[in-house]
Design an enzyme around this catalytic site. Sequence first.
Site, PDB file in Angstrom:
ATOM      1  N   HIS A 198       0.838  -1.207   0.000  1.00 45.46           N
ATOM      2  CA  HIS A 198       0.000   0.000   0.000  1.00 45.46           C
ATOM      3  C   HIS A 198       0.874   1.259   0.000  1.00 45.46           C
ATOM      4  O   HIS A 198       0.665   2.173  -0.802  1.00 45.46           O
ATOM      5  CB  HIS A 198      -0.908  -0.037   1.228  1.00 45.46           C
ATOM      6  CG  HIS A 198      -1.787   1.166   1.403  1.00 45.46           C
ATOM      7  ND1 HIS A 198      -3.135   1.166   1.131  1.00 45.46           N
ATOM      8  CD2 HIS A 198      -1.500   2.427   1.836  1.00 45.46           C
ATOM      9  CE1 HIS A 198      -3.647   2.366   1.384  1.00 45.46           C
ATOM     10  NE2 HIS A 198      -2.669   3.158   1.821  1.00 45.46           N
ATOM     11  N   GLU A 199       1.863   1.302   0.876  1.00 45.71           N
ATOM     12  CA  GLU A 199       2.715   2.494   0.947  1.00 45.71           C
ATOM     13  C   GLU A 199       3.537   2.655  -0.335  1.00 45.71           C
ATOM     14  O   GLU A 199       3.729   3.774  -0.815  1.00 45.71           O
ATOM     15  CB  GLU A 199       3.651   2.421   2.167  1.00 45.71           C
ATOM     16  CG  GLU A 199       2.936   2.430   3.506  1.00 45.71           C
ATOM     17  CD  GLU A 199       2.016   3.618   3.703  1.00 45.71           C
ATOM     18  OE1 GLU A 199       2.259   4.687   3.113  1.00 45.71           O
ATOM     19  OE2 GLU A 199       1.031   3.462   4.441  1.00 45.71           O
ATOM     20  N   HIS A 258       1.409   4.227  -2.934  1.00 43.79           N
ATOM     21  CA  HIS A 258       1.363   5.686  -2.784  1.00 43.79           C
ATOM     22  C   HIS A 258       2.598   6.308  -3.451  1.00 43.79           C
ATOM     23  O   HIS A 258       2.494   7.299  -4.162  1.00 43.79           O
ATOM     24  CB  HIS A 258       1.359   6.070  -1.311  1.00 43.79           C
ATOM     25  CG  HIS A 258       0.013   6.006  -0.661  1.00 43.79           C
ATOM     26  ND1 HIS A 258      -1.109   6.534  -1.232  1.00 43.79           N
ATOM     27  CD2 HIS A 258      -0.383   5.497   0.545  1.00 43.79           C
ATOM     28  CE1 HIS A 258      -2.141   6.335  -0.410  1.00 43.79           C
ATOM     29  NE2 HIS A 258      -1.724   5.702   0.667  1.00 43.79           N
ATOM     30  N   HIS A 285      -6.093   7.004  -2.204  1.00 44.74           N
ATOM     31  CA  HIS A 285      -7.101   6.148  -1.567  1.00 44.74           C
ATOM     32  C   HIS A 285      -8.395   6.095  -2.374  1.00 44.74           C
ATOM     33  O   HIS A 285      -8.905   7.124  -2.806  1.00 44.74           O
ATOM     34  CB  HIS A 285      -7.401   6.657  -0.158  1.00 44.74           C
ATOM     35  CG  HIS A 285      -6.242   6.523   0.772  1.00 44.74           C
ATOM     36  ND1 HIS A 285      -5.969   7.418   1.769  1.00 44.74           N
ATOM     37  CD2 HIS A 285      -5.260   5.590   0.839  1.00 44.74           C
ATOM     38  CE1 HIS A 285      -4.889   7.040   2.421  1.00 44.74           C
ATOM     39  NE2 HIS A 285      -4.428   5.931   1.879  1.00 44.74           N
TER      40      HIS A 285
HETATM   41 ZN   LIG Z   1      -2.642   5.210   2.319  1.00 53.91          ZN
END
Ligand SMILES: [Zn+2]
Length: 381
Positions: A226-227, A230, A236
Amino acid sequence: MKRTSILLLASLLVFSCSKNPEIDTEIKSENSEFVTLKSGIIVEKRGDEYILGGDMILSPMQLKALDEKGNLSGEDGKTKDSPDTTIHPVFNIPVAAVEKKEGTLPRNLGMNADPYRLWAMVRFTYGPSILNHPNKDYFINGIKLALNHIQDNTNVRFYNATGQPTVDPTWGFAYPYIEINYVGNLSASSSSHIGRRPEGGKQELKLADFAFPNPPFDNDYSTIVHELCHAIGMMHEQNRPDRDQYVSIKTNNLTTKGLAQFTKVTTNYSYFGAYDFSSIMGYDSYTSSTDHVNNTSLPMYTKLNGDPIVSGTLLSGLDRIWLNNYHLPYIARSDVYRELADVVYDGNNNILTPSQRLQLQAQLNNGNSTPPAGGRIPNDF
Ligand SMILES: [Zn+2]
């Protein structure tokens, strides 16, 4: 020119941001306050950092743009209905034309596909907090699982530059790169920039204890994925401008900090298609964090019919489509040749045939489909 090709490319195309709802859930927040920007967007000031949406670190230029224009690039409000005249960083033709040609419409929410925010190869290093830690091998093992999951499923490629120069020895510019650090239990959450920082140079990706579940990792490296997503431009899913057609936000149960996680991105984003409930960039309905909700037995948000949302722990098909549209899988080389990996995805997650791959490789190299011998450089995680 030696060594500058892929590195230059890497500097031309980079991104960043931060992580899952769960991250914040089990960790008590450190001192933080909320700031309402001129644009009306609420951000969290955590120590010296300004955070968007719970885990996305804003660079000074991004904070200024968000303050004054309400978006990360500071450009005037492009929306999905506006023609996108961005030049694709790889194909060197307008992005909209690439999308039309590939027939791609559905993809998840990400930052505006600006060539100055994308990476060609994502240059990263393991930071001192990992390299000097007794659990170094365990941390690196988890990060490798996440890096390989992304590489195995998309066109994104990472370049491990740990121990290498941070400034180009020939041209003197600072390489953009992600320094991955372990921040233990004290930090409120894992976090990352969104795409490549516009300022260039080093940008941090912070991983808290929550990102490293007890062994074996199995499929439980979702926070790290997830990071990293980004850092390569994704945002999101619940921040989509059209999300109210798909989800119901339970504002009565959200604290100020919780509400700040649900700010819509209304301009300068890139997405099409329906809401993706299985995206790894979405949040679960429920959180155990009393920082975010008044009552942890009630949801932050649900599907319109009231059903709970459980976000993905691995990349969804639509997550992959977003990433594949904006990246090509380059192999690290010391010369200027742009060599593609054996598996190249098109914008719909289909693998190019060998002849299509060679054709694209030729297109990227002035018609030459054959890389010079001996140009590859080691790239181990
Ligand atoms: Zn996030």
